[in-house]
Design an enzyme around this catalytic site. Structure first.
Site, PDB file in Angstrom:
ATOM      1  N   GLY A 150       0.851  -1.187   0.000  1.00  0.00           N
ATOM      2  CA  GLY A 150       0.000   0.000   0.000  1.00  0.00           C
ATOM      3  C   GLY A 150       0.882   1.231   0.000  1.00  0.00           C
ATOM      4  O   GLY A 150       2.017   1.185   0.487  1.00  0.00           O
TER       5      GLY A 150
ATOM      6  N   GLN B 177       2.949   9.876   1.304  1.00  0.00           N
ATOM      7  CA  GLN B 177       4.244   9.200   1.461  1.00  0.00           C
ATOM      8  C   GLN B 177       5.220   9.517   0.338  1.00  0.00           C
ATOM      9  O   GLN B 177       6.411   9.254   0.461  1.00  0.00           O
ATOM     10  CB  GLN B 177       4.045   7.681   1.520  1.00  0.00           C
ATOM     11  CG  GLN B 177       3.405   7.205   2.801  1.00  0.00           C
ATOM     12  CD  GLN B 177       3.303   5.698   2.794  1.00  0.00           C
ATOM     13  OE1 GLN B 177       2.369   5.151   2.239  1.00  0.00           O
ATOM     14  NE2 GLN B 177       4.271   5.019   3.384  1.00  0.00           N
TER      15      GLN B 177
ATOM     16  N   CYS C 217       5.713  -0.022   7.710  1.00  0.00           N
ATOM     17  CA  CYS C 217       5.391   1.094   6.816  1.00  0.00           C
ATOM     18  C   CYS C 217       6.626   1.479   6.030  1.00  0.00           C
ATOM     19  O   CYS C 217       7.723   1.542   6.593  1.00  0.00           O
ATOM     20  CB  CYS C 217       4.904   2.279   7.655  1.00  0.00           C
ATOM     21  SG  CYS C 217       4.465   3.725   6.696  1.00  0.00           S
ATOM     22  N   LEU C 218       6.459   1.739   4.736  1.00  0.00           N
ATOM     23  CA  LEU C 218       7.593   2.135   3.895  1.00  0.00           C
ATOM     24  C   LEU C 218       8.246   3.418   4.413  1.00  0.00           C
ATOM     25  O   LEU C 218       9.411   3.660   4.155  1.00  0.00           O
ATOM     26  CB  LEU C 218       7.121   2.350   2.450  1.00  0.00           C
ATOM     27  CG  LEU C 218       6.662   1.106   1.679  1.00  0.00           C
ATOM     28  CD1 LEU C 218       6.029   1.508   0.357  1.00  0.00           C
ATOM     29  CD2 LEU C 218       7.826   0.150   1.446  1.00  0.00           C
TER      30      LEU C 218
ATOM     31  N   HIS D  27      -4.717   1.540   7.457  1.00  0.00           N
ATOM     32  CA  HIS D  27      -3.343   2.040   7.562  1.00  0.00           C
ATOM     33  C   HIS D  27      -3.101   3.159   6.536  1.00  0.00           C
ATOM     34  O   HIS D  27      -2.607   4.232   6.883  1.00  0.00           O
ATOM     35  CB  HIS D  27      -2.361   0.873   7.346  1.00  0.00           C
ATOM     36  CG  HIS D  27      -0.914   1.263   7.337  1.00  0.00           C
ATOM     37  ND1 HIS D  27      -0.013   0.820   8.274  1.00  0.00           N
ATOM     38  CD2 HIS D  27      -0.196   2.059   6.485  1.00  0.00           C
ATOM     39  CE1 HIS D  27       1.177   1.337   8.018  1.00  0.00           C
ATOM     40  NE2 HIS D  27       1.104   2.089   6.922  1.00  0.00           N
ATOM     41  N   GLU D  28      -3.488   2.903   5.294  1.00  0.00           N
ATOM     42  CA  GLU D  28      -3.254   3.898   4.233  1.00  0.00           C
ATOM     43  C   GLU D  28      -4.126   5.131   4.430  1.00  0.00           C
ATOM     44  O   GLU D  28      -3.678   6.262   4.219  1.00  0.00           O
ATOM     45  CB  GLU D  28      -3.497   3.282   2.847  1.00  0.00           C
ATOM     46  CG  GLU D  28      -2.578   2.123   2.482  1.00  0.00           C
ATOM     47  CD  GLU D  28      -1.100   2.407   2.696  1.00  0.00           C
ATOM     48  OE1 GLU D  28      -0.664   3.551   2.516  1.00  0.00           O
ATOM     49  OE2 GLU D  28      -0.378   1.461   3.062  1.00  0.00           O
TER      50      GLU D  28
ATOM     51  N   HIS E 141      -2.651   7.644   6.743  1.00  0.00           N
ATOM     52  CA  HIS E 141      -1.612   8.505   6.147  1.00  0.00           C
ATOM     53  C   HIS E 141      -2.229   9.800   5.616  1.00  0.00           C
ATOM     54  O   HIS E 141      -1.616  10.868   5.687  1.00  0.00           O
ATOM     55  CB  HIS E 141      -0.927   7.791   4.979  1.00  0.00           C
ATOM     56  CG  HIS E 141       0.191   6.888   5.399  1.00  0.00           C
ATOM     57  ND1 HIS E 141       1.304   7.329   6.078  1.00  0.00           N
ATOM     58  CD2 HIS E 141       0.379   5.560   5.217  1.00  0.00           C
ATOM     59  CE1 HIS E 141       2.130   6.307   6.294  1.00  0.00           C
ATOM     60  NE2 HIS E 141       1.584   5.223   5.783  1.00  0.00           N
TER      61      HIS E 141
END
Ligand code: NI
Length: 195
Positions: A63, A68, A112-113, A154-155, A158
């Site tokens: 995702g 991000q 998370c990235l 989660h996304e 963000h």
């Protein structure tokens, strides 16, 4: 009209090389900002979303939210299965997403990235209903209690400037203090993480 434009765009897209967008790391100011709704789905936006999808796969993500990659706009992409054996790439695009239902509780380890190397258990709703627009501006609804529900929450967070570690008890985060401090050290004076 959308159909015709879309076809035209797709022809353009086929000869266009997607760009690898750099993922912002914790400490970057854009990650803690609330993103703005998208008003028009322009050809430029579609290209940006394609770049997001490409970048998600290239960075081994499941995702990726626009914040991000430095754009404070309300869109995220998710594909939770592509890296599993026998699964092909099937990216879902969520423009201006909105949850309309939450139920139950589910605890899952998340990463998370934007916070490489940190994994922790997070409690979220088990079942959700989300409404959003796809890349063609068509409204769709997903009603799920599978892992996709966790990934979408989660996304979505963000887009509100919330990271998963914000949902982890402070005591547990002591373990990761050094790692997060190091990640944040690459942030420059403009709040942009250059790590
Ligand atoms: Ni994330």
């Amino acid at each position: 009209m959308i159909g015709r434009n879309y076809k035209k765009n797709m022809e353009v897209d086929m000869i266009r090389e997607p760009k690898l967008l750099s993922v912002r790391i914790i400490g970057d100011r854009v990650l803690s900002q609330k993103a703005k709704p998208i008003e028009n789905i322009t050809p430029e936006l579609k290209e940006f979303i394609e770049d997001m999808i490409y970048s998600m796969y290239e960075t081994d993500g499941i995702g990726l939210a626009a914040t991000q990659v430095g754009e404070s706009i309300r869109v995220f992409v998710v594909d939770i299965e592509w890296h599993q054996e026998g699964c092909s790439k099937n990216p879902l695009v969520f423009i201006n997403p909105k949850f309309t239902f939450f139920e139950g509780e589910s605890v899952n380890e998340e990463g998370c990235l934007s916070i490489p190397g940190v994994y922790e258990k997070v409690t979220r709703a088990e079942k959700v209903v989300i409404e959003a627009l796809n890349i063609d501006g068509e409204k769709f609804t997903i009603d799920t209690d599978e892992f996709l529900a966790i990934a979408m929450q989660h996304e979505y967070d963000h887009l509100d400037g919330i990271l998963f570690i914000d949902k982890v008890p402070k005591l547990k985060m002591i373990l990761h203090r050094k790692c997060i401090k190091e990640l944040k050290q690459t942030t420059d004076e403009n709040g942009v993480n250059i790590g």
